[in-house]
Design a protein around this motif. Structure first.
Motif, PDB file in Angstrom:
ATOM      1  N   TYR A  74       1.111  -1.199   0.062  1.00  0.00           N
ATOM      2  CA  TYR A  74      -0.095   0.499  -0.226  1.00  0.00           C
ATOM      3  C   TYR A  74       0.508   1.251   0.426  1.00  0.00           C
ATOM      4  O   TYR A  74      -0.349   2.383  -0.119  1.00  0.00           O
ATOM      5  N   MET A 119      -5.512   1.679   2.376  1.00  0.00           N
ATOM      6  CA  MET A 119      -5.556   0.913   1.692  1.00  0.00           C
ATOM      7  C   MET A 119      -6.417   1.221   0.937  1.00  0.00           C
ATOM      8  O   MET A 119      -6.920   0.091  -0.117  1.00  0.00           O
ATOM      9  N   THR A 120      -7.470   2.652   0.858  1.00  0.00           N
ATOM     10  CA  THR A 120      -9.044   1.879   0.319  1.00  0.00           C
ATOM     11  C   THR A 120      -9.189   3.368  -0.166  1.00  0.00           C
ATOM     12  O   THR A 120      -9.326   4.709   1.191  1.00  0.00           O
ATOM     13  N   CYS A 143     -15.540   1.070  -0.084  1.00  0.00           N
ATOM     14  CA  CYS A 143     -14.079   1.557  -0.258  1.00  0.00           C
ATOM     15  C   CYS A 143     -13.886  -0.066  -1.023  1.00  0.00           C
ATOM     16  O   CYS A 143     -14.083  -0.723  -1.019  1.00  0.00           O
ATOM     17  N   ASP A 145     -10.195  -1.237  -2.755  1.00  0.00           N
ATOM     18  CA  ASP A 145      -9.058  -1.342  -1.914  1.00  0.00           C
ATOM     19  C   ASP A 145      -8.330  -0.485  -3.046  1.00  0.00           C
ATOM     20  O   ASP A 145      -8.061  -0.914  -4.230  1.00  0.00           O
ATOM     21  N   LYS A 146      -6.601   0.072  -2.868  1.00  0.00           N
ATOM     22  CA  LYS A 146      -6.492   0.531  -3.491  1.00  0.00           C
ATOM     23  C   LYS A 146      -5.273  -0.282  -4.541  1.00  0.00           C
ATOM     24  O   LYS A 146      -4.247   0.261  -5.097  1.00  0.00           O
ATOM     25  N   SER A 148      -5.838  -3.648  -4.769  1.00  0.00           N
ATOM     26  CA  SER A 148      -6.459  -4.992  -5.934  1.00  0.00           C
ATOM     27  C   SER A 148      -8.111  -4.662  -6.290  1.00  0.00           C
ATOM     28  O   SER A 148      -8.664  -5.188  -7.569  1.00  0.00           O
ATOM     29  N   GLN A 150     -10.693  -3.882  -5.178  1.00  0.00           N
ATOM     30  CA  GLN A 150     -11.720  -5.134  -5.403  1.00  0.00           C
ATOM     31  C   GLN A 150     -12.400  -4.250  -3.757  1.00  0.00           C
ATOM     32  O   GLN A 150     -12.403  -2.838  -2.970  1.00  0.00           O
ATOM     33  N   TRP A 152     -14.127  -4.231  -0.399  1.00  0.00           N
ATOM     34  CA  TRP A 152     -13.570  -4.316   0.853  1.00  0.00           C
ATOM     35  C   TRP A 152     -15.750  -4.224   1.317  1.00  0.00           C
ATOM     36  O   TRP A 152     -16.441  -4.593   1.166  1.00  0.00           O
ATOM     37  N   ASP A 156     -12.964  -8.057   5.780  1.00  0.00           N
ATOM     38  CA  ASP A 156     -11.538  -6.959   5.787  1.00  0.00           C
ATOM     39  C   ASP A 156     -11.925  -6.165   6.524  1.00  0.00           C
ATOM     40  O   ASP A 156     -10.639  -6.188   6.887  1.00  0.00           O
TER      41      ASP A 156
END
Length: 169
Positions: A74, A119-120, A143, A145-146, A148, A150, A152, A156
């Protein structure tokens, strides 16, 4: 083995006097460079296994520094905010289709905690008030993910809470 850094609430350096004894006796801190410091955005780049990183966070807590472990990936996230917004829009569409709830189409950027924002990307969408409802139902926070891209899920956030709890207790 995954490596972790700490996101901290204040800037500091291990070369400060208050850490001198710690650098001599603590097994985790002993292995770190004395010149190590936060990066200007609160990131303390340790690259340690999770257990050692949690220990470091617990020790820093005793020095009145709040911290939280984040995976090293991250530090240089690859997902842009615009891409994350598109993922959030697709997720919102799926939620609407599955639950028959409808939301405003504009996503508002959410203010997140320092660890979560590392992280998001967070977005909030307000529900559309239907004629049948007397009051406005709750909105939805998404949220993304930065790393993947995906969305959250509950697990998570549970892992995030568990790590906070392990440091604070």
């Amino acid at each position: 083995m995954n490596r972790y850094d700490l996101v901290c609430n204040i800037e500091f350096s291990l070369s400060e006097d208050r850490f001198s004894r710690l650098m001599l006796v603590d097994p985790v801190f002993k292995s770190l460079e004395r010149a190590l410091k936060t990066d200007g955005k609160g990131l303390f780049c340790l690259g340690l296994p999770l257990l050692e990183c949690l220990w470091a966070g617990k020790v820093l807590k005793r020095h009145k520094i709040d911290s939280f472990p984040v995976p090293v990936e991250y530090a240089c996230a690859t997902v842009s905010k615009d891409d994350a917004r598109e993922v959030a829009k697709l997720y919102l569409k799926r939620v609407e289709d599955q639950n028959r709830r409808f939301f405003e189409k504009n996503l508002i950027e959410a203010r997140l905690s320092p660890a979560l924002s590392r992280m998001t990307y967070g977005f909030i969408c307000q529900p559309v008030k239907s004629e049948a409802e007397c009051r406005l139902p709750g909105g939805l926070t998404i949220c993304v993910d930065k790393v993947s891209a995906q969305v959250w899920e509950e697990v998570d956030f549970t892992q995030l809470d568990l790590m906070k709890w392990l440091i604070c207790e």
